[in-house]
Structures are given as C-alpha cells and as structure tokens.
Write a protein that holds these residues in place. Sequence first.
Motif, PDB file in Angstrom:
ATOM      1  N   ILE A 185       0.470 -11.904 -10.058  1.00  0.00           N
ATOM      2  CA  ILE A 185      -0.856 -11.533  -9.547  1.00  0.00           C
ATOM      3  C   ILE A 185      -1.586 -12.781  -9.075  1.00  0.00           C
ATOM      4  O   ILE A 185      -2.097 -12.845  -7.959  1.00  0.00           O
ATOM      5  CB  ILE A 185      -1.666 -10.806 -10.639  1.00  0.00           C
ATOM      6  N   VAL A 204      -2.363 -13.407  -4.909  1.00  0.00           N
ATOM      7  CA  VAL A 204      -3.699 -13.241  -4.320  1.00  0.00           C
ATOM      8  C   VAL A 204      -3.977 -14.230  -3.185  1.00  0.00           C
ATOM      9  O   VAL A 204      -4.377 -13.807  -2.098  1.00  0.00           O
ATOM     10  CB  VAL A 204      -4.788 -13.286  -5.416  1.00  0.00           C
ATOM     11  N   ALA A 220      -1.967 -13.237  -0.215  1.00  0.00           N
ATOM     12  CA  ALA A 220      -2.462 -11.998   0.372  1.00  0.00           C
ATOM     13  C   ALA A 220      -3.742 -12.227   1.155  1.00  0.00           C
ATOM     14  O   ALA A 220      -3.926 -11.664   2.237  1.00  0.00           O
ATOM     15  CB  ALA A 220      -2.710 -10.976  -0.740  1.00  0.00           C
ATOM     16  N   LEU A 237      -6.530 -10.880 -15.183  1.00  0.00           N
ATOM     17  CA  LEU A 237      -7.527 -10.646 -14.146  1.00  0.00           C
ATOM     18  C   LEU A 237      -8.811 -11.418 -14.421  1.00  0.00           C
ATOM     19  O   LEU A 237      -9.224 -11.595 -15.555  1.00  0.00           O
ATOM     20  CB  LEU A 237      -7.854  -9.144 -14.058  1.00  0.00           C
ATOM     21  N   THR A 245     -10.385 -12.260  -9.008  1.00  0.00           N
ATOM     22  CA  THR A 245      -9.172 -11.536  -8.632  1.00  0.00           C
ATOM     23  C   THR A 245      -9.510 -10.108  -8.224  1.00  0.00           C
ATOM     24  O   THR A 245      -9.027  -9.607  -7.202  1.00  0.00           O
ATOM     25  CB  THR A 245      -8.185 -11.493  -9.815  1.00  0.00           C
ATOM     26  N   ILE A 246     -10.335  -9.455  -9.050  1.00  0.00           N
ATOM     27  CA  ILE A 246     -10.655  -8.055  -8.781  1.00  0.00           C
ATOM     28  C   ILE A 246     -11.373  -7.929  -7.440  1.00  0.00           C
ATOM     29  O   ILE A 246     -11.042  -7.074  -6.616  1.00  0.00           O
ATOM     30  CB  ILE A 246     -11.518  -7.483  -9.925  1.00  0.00           C
ATOM     31  N   LEU A 263      -8.878  -8.275  -4.701  1.00  0.00           N
ATOM     32  CA  LEU A 263      -8.013  -7.105  -4.541  1.00  0.00           C
ATOM     33  C   LEU A 263      -8.754  -5.997  -3.804  1.00  0.00           C
ATOM     34  O   LEU A 263      -8.168  -5.237  -3.035  1.00  0.00           O
ATOM     35  CB  LEU A 263      -7.525  -6.615  -5.917  1.00  0.00           C
ATOM     36  N   PHE A 281      -8.686  -5.496   0.126  1.00  0.00           N
ATOM     37  CA  PHE A 281      -7.626  -4.786   0.844  1.00  0.00           C
ATOM     38  C   PHE A 281      -8.055  -3.411   1.315  1.00  0.00           C
ATOM     39  O   PHE A 281      -8.018  -3.125   2.511  1.00  0.00           O
ATOM     40  CB  PHE A 281      -6.351  -4.728   0.012  1.00  0.00           C
ATOM     41  N   ALA A 289       0.207  -6.317   1.690  1.00  0.00           N
ATOM     42  CA  ALA A 289       0.062  -6.412   0.238  1.00  0.00           C
ATOM     43  C   ALA A 289       1.429  -6.414  -0.432  1.00  0.00           C
ATOM     44  O   ALA A 289       1.685  -7.191  -1.364  1.00  0.00           O
ATOM     45  CB  ALA A 289      -0.787  -5.255  -0.278  1.00  0.00           C
ATOM     46  N   ALA A 305       2.917  -9.436  -2.597  1.00  0.00           N
ATOM     47  CA  ALA A 305       3.358  -9.208  -3.979  1.00  0.00           C
ATOM     48  C   ALA A 305       4.788  -9.715  -4.160  1.00  0.00           C
ATOM     49  O   ALA A 305       5.104 -10.387  -5.144  1.00  0.00           O
ATOM     50  CB  ALA A 305       3.273  -7.726  -4.316  1.00  0.00           C
TER      51      ALA A 305
END
Lengths: 426, 369
Positions: free
Chosen positions: A65, A69, A72, A218, A222-223, A226, A229, A318, A322
């Motif tokens: 993760i 990130v 991504a 997390l 990070t949240i 995410l 996206f 994504a 990943a």
Amino acid sequence: MTIVGDNAATTVGGLGPAGAASRGRRFDLRAAVFFAVVGLALLSLTRVITGANDITSGGTVGATITLAVPIALAGLGGLWSERSGVVNIGLEGMMILGTFFGADFAYFSHSPWMGVLGGVVGGMIGGLLHAVATVTFGVDQIVSGVAIIILSTGAARYLAGVFFTGQQGGGPTQSPHVPSFAQLKVPGADKFFGKIEGHHWFVVSDVAGLLRGITTSLTPFTILMLLLFPATWFVLWRTAFGLRLRSCGENPDEAESLGVSVYTMKYIAVTVSGALAGLAGAFLVDFAGIYREGQTGGRGFIGLAAMIFGNWRPGGLAAGAALFGYTDGLQLRQGSTSVHALLLLVAMLLVLLAAYLTWRRRVIPAAAALLGAALVFVWYSVTNDIPVEFVPATPYIITLLVLAFAAQRLRMPAADGLPWRKGQGS
Amino acid sequence: MRDRLNRLLLNVVAALVAAAFAGALTSFILLIRGDSPSFVLSQMWHYGTQRSTELSIVDGATVYYLSAVAVAIGFRMNLFNIGVDGQYRLAACLAGAFAGSVALPTGVRQAATILVAMLAGAAWAGIVALLKLLRGVSEVISTIMLNFIATSLIAYLMRASVFGHQHGTDTTTQPIPTSGQVGGLDLIPNSGGKVYGLIILAVAVGIAFHVIVNYTRFGFDLRAAGRSASVAQTSGVNVKKMTALTLLMSGAVAGLVGMPILLGSSHSFSAATFQSGLGFTGIAIALLGRNNPVGIAFAALLWSFLDNSATILDLNNIPKEIIQITQGIVVLSVVVAYELVRRIALVRQQRIVGRALTRTTPVAEGAPA
C-alpha cells in the motif's frame, strides 16, 4: 492479461464523432471480484506449496500500500495530462518539486497537513511550467518534460541548500526530520489478525494478512490519496467538464469547433497533473519523515508505466500501481525467495490462460501459453532464488511485455502528444 | 543563400535572448538570497578560465558531446533516444569487463574495447528498434523502461561471480592495465594534466555525423524520413529500415560515451563512476546545439563550463546548484525561442511565396489570350 470480462465492452468514453474509436470498457464489479478471489486463492496456493509466507503477509500488504500510493498518484497525474492530449514525462521532475516543497512546508509549519499542501504547490509549479511551454508555446512535449526534469532536480538541490542548511540534521541533500502523519491503527487488529496469519492456513491466513496490512498501515494521507481515484474517475468520466477535457485529448479541432476552450482545458489538466505528481512526492516525504535527494527514484516513470499498463484508465492504472507496488514491497520481505515463489504463480496463471484460450478455440496462442508455463515452471524448479538485482526491474519488464504483447488492446487518447494551436484546425 | 544566412542569424539571436533570459532569472534568484550576480559571474569566469579548470571543462565536454551526438542522430529522424543513459552504462560495463580481462596487443585491445562498447550500445538500442518495428511500441516509453532495466542488469553483472571485483569499498570490473589504456593529449599547456586522448574519437564522430547526415544518400533518406515518414516512404525510402539503422547508430554512439572515462581516467567500470543522468544532459545539449555537430560542440563546452566553474561558488558560500537551475532554464527558454523563430520564419516564408505568386498571376491569366 487485462482484467476484462467479455460482457464488459460497453461504451463509456463515447465522445460523439470520435466515439467509435474511443470505446472504453466499463469497470465490471463482478469480474473484478471474481479475479480478486481467484487471484487470492492462487497466491495462497503458491504460498502453501512454496512456504514463502511473506508473499501474503500483513507486512507485505502494508508495504505494498505504502509503495503503490506514490506510483499511483504519479500515474494519475499522467492520466489527467494525457487525457487532455499532453504527454507528461516531466512527472518525475514535478514529483521532485513535491518532495522538496512538501518537506519544506511540513518542517517550517510543524504540520503534516501543510506538507500535503506543499506537495500540491510544488507540483503545480512544475505543471504550470509544462503547460506554458507545451500549450502556449507549442514546444515538443517530450522535450519540455526532459527540461523540466533537469530544472526541478537543480531547483530542489538549490532550495534544499538554502532552506535546510543550518537546520538540525539538514543540508543540501537532506532535510531535518519533518513531522508526518501517525498510522491509524485499529486497536487489537494487529494481534488478532497476526495470530490467524501465524497458523498459515490456506486462504484464511492470507485474508488475515491482507486485513492486517490494511488495518495497520493506513494514514489520513493514504486514505485521502486513495479517494482521489474514484474522484478522478467521476470528474473525468461523469461530468461535462471531464468530457470536454477528454475531448481535447481525442480531437482538439472538433472540441474547439464545439466551443470548448482547448487551451484552458489543457492548462487545467496539466496543472492538476503536476499537483498530483507533487502529492506523490509529498507522500514519499511523509512516509520517510525526511526529504532526501533522489528520493523519487524514478517513481514518476513507474507511474507513467502504470498508466500505460492500465490503458489510460483509472481502474487499470490502480491495478498497475498495486502490481508494481507489490513487486517493490516484496523486495523488502525476503525478496529473492518471495519473487522466486511468484514464478510458480506465473506458471499457474499461464496454465489457466491456456485453458481459457483452448475453450475459446484459439489453439496456437493456447499452446504458446502452455509452453510459456512449462518454461517458467522449469525455471522455478531448477533455481532456488531469483537474482535480487532483477526484482526492481519487474515493473519495467512487465510494462514492456504488456506493450509488446497487448498493444492491440491498448488505446491512448487519439491526439495524445500532438502539439495543437488555436485556429489551425483543418 | 541570403535566406539561409538570415535564418542562421535569427537562430543565433534566439539563443542569445534565451541565454540572457536565463541569466536574468538566475540573477533574480541569486538576489533573493542576497548574493551578487556580478560577483558570482566574475568568480565563475575567473575560476573557469584557469588552466586546470579548462582541462576538466574540455574533458567534460568530450563526454557530453558524444552523448549529445547520440541523441541528435535520433532527433534528425524524429526519434527520441531517451535511452542513451542505459545504453552508455551497459556498454561501459561490458567494455570495461572486456578490456580488463582479455589480453590483446596494445592498439588492438583499445580498438576492440571501443568496438565492444559500440556493439553493446547498439544491441541495447536494438531492442528498442525491434519493439518499435515489430510491435509498434513508442521508443520514448521503451527507452525509459530499458534505462531502468539496464540499471538492474548492471547491478547483476557487477556481482562478484560475474564481473565484479572488490576494489577497496568499491566494486569495479577488473582494472585495465596500462597497455590497454588510452593516454592523454597535452592540448592545454601548463594545466598540470592532459585531456582525454579520445577527444579525437569525439571529433571524428562529429565529422562523421556531419558528413553522413548532410552528404550521403543515407543521410538524405534519414532527414527525409524525419520530416515526413509517409512522403519519404512514397518516394522510395524504406522507413522501417531507416528507423532500425538510426536507432542502432544512435545506440552505437551512445556506447562510446563512457569510453573517454573508461580508457582515459577510471580504467575500470563501477556504477558509482558511470552514473545515470548523462543521457538526459545529452538530450539538453543536443537541443541547445540544434542537432548540429558544431552547435553541439559549443553547447557541450558551455554546459561543461557551467558545471566546472560553479564548483568555486561553494567556497564562497553560495550553493553551486544554482547553476543547474540556470542550465534547466537555458534549455527550456532555448526550445521556446527556437519554436518562436520557427513560426516567424514560417510566416515570412509564406509572405515571400505569397508575394511571388501574386506577381506571376497576371502573366498566367494573360497567357491563353
């Protein structure tokens, strides 16, 4: 292998006249769940057979993760820019600006949130520069990107020397320790899932590892990242603004004739692109708790690779990020053993592919897949580990293979990379 | 002829304007921190014109020149070889291992080493050509990917079980004995050293580039394909073949980039000496020099001058990285300036053609009568 069900070929990216050429594929939830479950089962099987327990451990998931990130985000930056028709290989440079400004803002304000802002600001500067050069002046986009990388590298070095020298532990090549976000740990989750994981049960332990990775790694940052996206997908594919922006990347002449301000759209897209790349840089700083020269380590380019892997779509991007984050994360966890175990997984996947192709009565490709499976299996059986030096190259090799063998399935925006000037449409 | 001279003048003016702009912006940045631009310039000029600095400027420029020519070969055909970085490092690694371990008579050994480097560079670029011609993969993407793959490959090759050789704290290839090295030339008297002997190679490459591109059929085809692939194909140029050859040539020259260092100063390959980034600098210098062998030489010297003379700034408590900002701004403003010049020239040309046509129109109308 693209994750696409047969019934999923519904038009989403239809753009009026250019629609026929720009058929996108709807993100199919059932297919995604199916592939996720099969993937997890195969990974678990691989783990049980090889005993390489780290391939689904909570630590690996957490590392994946964290490492995925920034890739991504950089890829998302590339997506915005290229959807408006501007190739952005300066992502790496914008990311470098993001690392410096992120660290600078966070350090002098004592707040990680200011670091996030700094990343956005730094990246936007780079993005704006790229927009001025490519949109206003019509400079070749690759050339401008290269120039921006050179400029940002120098700028970050100079600025770090000016701002961090004299601070405790700081200097031209690194910043002092900067404040970063705390991890949001679900109480007791680490212990609980860790215990289940420790039993090494088939599938159950792998799910536990997945959950442990998610519940322990997390941060608010990070949240937030995410969430970008679905946000990007919504803005670009579900709003009038997004349609206009994408139309500039497909057919700017027609977009112009329909009243879209192509320059404005491209400016917005490239600036947002820079901001996202800058966020990627700030994320790296936040995770490490420090700015270091060369911190980006080519992640801007991996982001670009992830975007191509994902066929210029957020979902695919994504998945690519990943995958690349996972190979990156595995290096830290018994790298050569873990990656060696993955050879078995690749062999199994190729066998499944061969079965699918046979079912579709495509005998020759099926035979090729089976041969590939056999070769990979032989490679797996005769060696005990993979040269660890090659593990970092995995994303690049995968991207080249995807480009070489799935090029027919890839479709970049039709006017991507072409310089365009107002009022010169034919 | 007059038109050509005009265009050349316009380009020179554009370059000067861009340089002035970069200088102004750099001065501005210096002033923010309270440093005097004139002091910085005089320090750099003073230090940069010392004999010993001139030596390193010429050495640096030699390497930059080769890198930029490698890029320029591709540019002439509208191909972006961003992979010079990977090609040159892999070539230097393999050539270093070859030169360190294969005993050949002096002379033959150096030539063979250079040949190995060219072949290695060409082979790595050959992958790009294969991907482009067989699978339609853009060379921009594949060269970027191959740069990183080269880094991994080199790390593997530098294992003790392959070519690696522990040398203090550094892992290098087997050192090249004196009989396999290329000595320096005493070009700058009283500098206390000699410039890379392979500067001759760089000059030869520049001349060959000029002659091949401008005076041979191959060069004509190359430029034609660069202007318009479809027109070139229609007029009988095999564009696919040209693409492959251009990439191979570019890769072969990229292979030479590390040779002055390998044979002239380091005498062995190590990842620390042959760093990545040289390929990017080559792109910048090729752009500054407008893909012209003479222009590139000036650009390489300028770049190397900035690099080397800036080292004095640290002693005066001014971060020398300011020069990298200058270099970046120069590149960006130069490409913008060239683009503007191109537009101006285009408009002027259209005007001239328009005027010529209106003058002939009455005659054409009167002819049938």
